[in-house]
Design a protein around this motif. Structure first.
Motif, PDB file in Angstrom:
ATOM      1  N   MET A   1      19.333  -1.686  17.837  1.00 50.06           N
ATOM      2  CA  MET A   1      18.296  -1.186  17.678  1.00 50.06           C
ATOM      3  C   MET A   1      17.709  -1.623  18.942  1.00 50.06           C
ATOM      4  SD  MET A   1      16.233  -2.006  14.794  1.00 50.06           S
ATOM      5  CE  MET A   1      14.643  -2.961  14.331  1.00 50.06           C
ATOM      6  N   ARG A   2      16.479  -0.932  19.425  1.00 53.85           N
ATOM      7  CA  ARG A   2      16.022  -0.936  20.780  1.00 53.85           C
ATOM      8  C   ARG A   2      15.393  -2.199  20.312  1.00 53.85           C
ATOM      9  NH1 ARG A   2      15.234   4.172  23.295  1.00 53.85           N
ATOM     10  NH2 ARG A   2      13.312   4.376  22.448  1.00 53.85           N
ATOM     11  N   ASP A  64      13.087   2.575  28.890  1.00 56.27           N
ATOM     12  CA  ASP A  64      13.881   4.612  28.456  1.00 56.27           C
ATOM     13  C   ASP A  64      11.950   5.180  28.302  1.00 56.27           C
ATOM     14  OD1 ASP A  64      14.415   4.309  26.331  1.00 56.27           O
ATOM     15  OD2 ASP A  64      16.185   5.566  26.635  1.00 56.27           O
ATOM     16  N   THR A  65      11.716   4.429  27.866  1.00 56.05           N
ATOM     17  CA  THR A  65      10.486   4.745  26.709  1.00 56.05           C
ATOM     18  C   THR A  65       9.415   3.836  27.291  1.00 56.05           C
ATOM     19  OG1 THR A  65      12.184   5.228  25.397  1.00 56.05           O
ATOM     20  CG2 THR A  65       9.080   5.251  24.530  1.00 56.05           C
ATOM     21  N   LEU A 119      10.755   4.636  16.819  1.00 56.97           N
ATOM     22  CA  LEU A 119      11.444   4.007  18.573  1.00 56.97           C
ATOM     23  C   LEU A 119      12.832   2.919  18.573  1.00 56.97           C
ATOM     24  CD1 LEU A 119       8.129   4.534  20.534  1.00 56.97           C
ATOM     25  CD2 LEU A 119      10.100   6.281  19.778  1.00 56.97           C
ATOM     26  N   LYS A 120      11.999   1.997  18.221  1.00 56.10           N
ATOM     27  CA  LYS A 120      12.774   0.846  17.283  1.00 56.10           C
ATOM     28  C   LYS A 120      14.437   0.739  16.853  1.00 56.10           C
ATOM     29  CE  LYS A 120      11.400  -3.656  17.858  1.00 56.10           C
ATOM     30  NZ  LYS A 120      10.789  -4.403  17.023  1.00 56.10           N
ATOM     31  N   ALA A 121      14.683   2.145  16.224  1.00 55.46           N
ATOM     32  CA  ALA A 121      15.298   2.081  15.285  1.00 55.46           C
ATOM     33  C   ALA A 121      16.511   3.149  15.046  1.00 55.46           C
ATOM     34  CB  ALA A 121      14.859   2.659  14.132  1.00 55.46           C
ATOM     35  N   GLU A 122      15.689   4.130  16.241  1.00 60.21           N
ATOM     36  CA  GLU A 122      16.985   4.777  17.282  1.00 60.21           C
ATOM     37  C   GLU A 122      18.134   3.943  17.352  1.00 60.21           C
ATOM     38  OE1 GLU A 122      13.029   8.163  19.193  1.00 60.21           O
ATOM     39  OE2 GLU A 122      14.849   6.806  20.130  1.00 60.21           O
ATOM     40  N   GLY A 127      15.372   0.279  26.200  1.00 57.02           N
ATOM     41  CA  GLY A 127      14.002  -0.706  25.478  1.00 57.02           C
ATOM     42  C   GLY A 127      12.675   0.385  26.231  1.00 57.02           C
ATOM     43  N   ILE A 128      11.848  -0.505  25.142  1.00 59.55           N
ATOM     44  CA  ILE A 128      10.913   0.073  24.985  1.00 59.55           C
ATOM     45  C   ILE A 128      10.248  -0.992  25.928  1.00 59.55           C
ATOM     46  CG2 ILE A 128       9.116   1.099  23.508  1.00 59.55           C
ATOM     47  CD1 ILE A 128      11.220   0.875  21.370  1.00 59.55           C
TER      48      ILE A 128
END
Length: 192
Positions: A1-2, A64-65, A119-122, A127-128
């Protein structure tokens, strides 16, 4: 998880900008820039990075996001820069822009919580970075895993708070910090 990290600059009294959204009075000296270049080069806008010593092949360790609100996106847009963080996957939360001015900028017009959860579930990626603003951070409070707060040694008394809106009191544990030469500090916290 991110992880979702709210990486933000603020005054001692917790404001990220004045009431009009200006933040150019924060004392971002050479010590702050050197810290960003060495620790968080991905948080520097793409058009600024080469001028402050970020190599084209710099390693981006943290993010990266990027997710930001419309008011955070606006200063670059006013300068004709449609993707200020072109080295990151860019999302802008807005209901007032209906067509993206850049093919690499994805607009989020609906629920930002649902998008951030996706996005977190990718399964892969770094990290975001939640870049702001205060209302967006308040609406995403339940999703914030980490805080990185650059605190500038000034008091503002009024302005745009680091967080606004309704959310529950949330505990964080300090995990690190640095006091820079001219009084600014950078502290990291993780959700307890």
């Amino acid at each position: 998880m991110r992880k979702l990290t709210y990486f933000v600059g603020a005054s001692l009294d917790g404001f990220i900008a004045d009431k009009d959204g200006n933040f150019d009075f924060f004392p971002v000296g050479e010590d702050v820039l050197a810290h960003l270049v060495s620790e968080y080069p991905e948080t520097l806008p793409a058009h600024v990075a080469p001028h402050v010593g970020v190599a084209p092949d710099a390693e981006f360790r943290h993010f990266d996001t990027i997710v930001m609100g419309r008011a955070t996106y606006d200063p670059a847009l006013r300068e004709g820069i449609t993707n200020p963080y072109s080295h990151l996957r860019t999302y802008v939360v807005t209901t007032s822009i209906t067509d993206s001015p850049d093919p690499e900028v994805t607009l989020i017009a609906g629920d930002p919580v649902a998008k951030v959860r996706a996005l977190k579930a990718e399964s892969t990626g770094k990290g975001i970075w939640l870049a702001g603003g205060g209302r967006l951070a308040g609406s995403l409070m339940a999703e914030i895993d980490e805080l990185v707060i650059k605190t500038y040694p000034i008091l503002m008394g009024t302005g745009i708070p680091m967080l606004s809106g309704g959310f529950e009191v949330t505990a964080f544990t300090r995990t690190g910090g640095t006091v820079l030469r001219h009084g600014a500090s950078v502290a990291t916290y993780r959700r307890t």
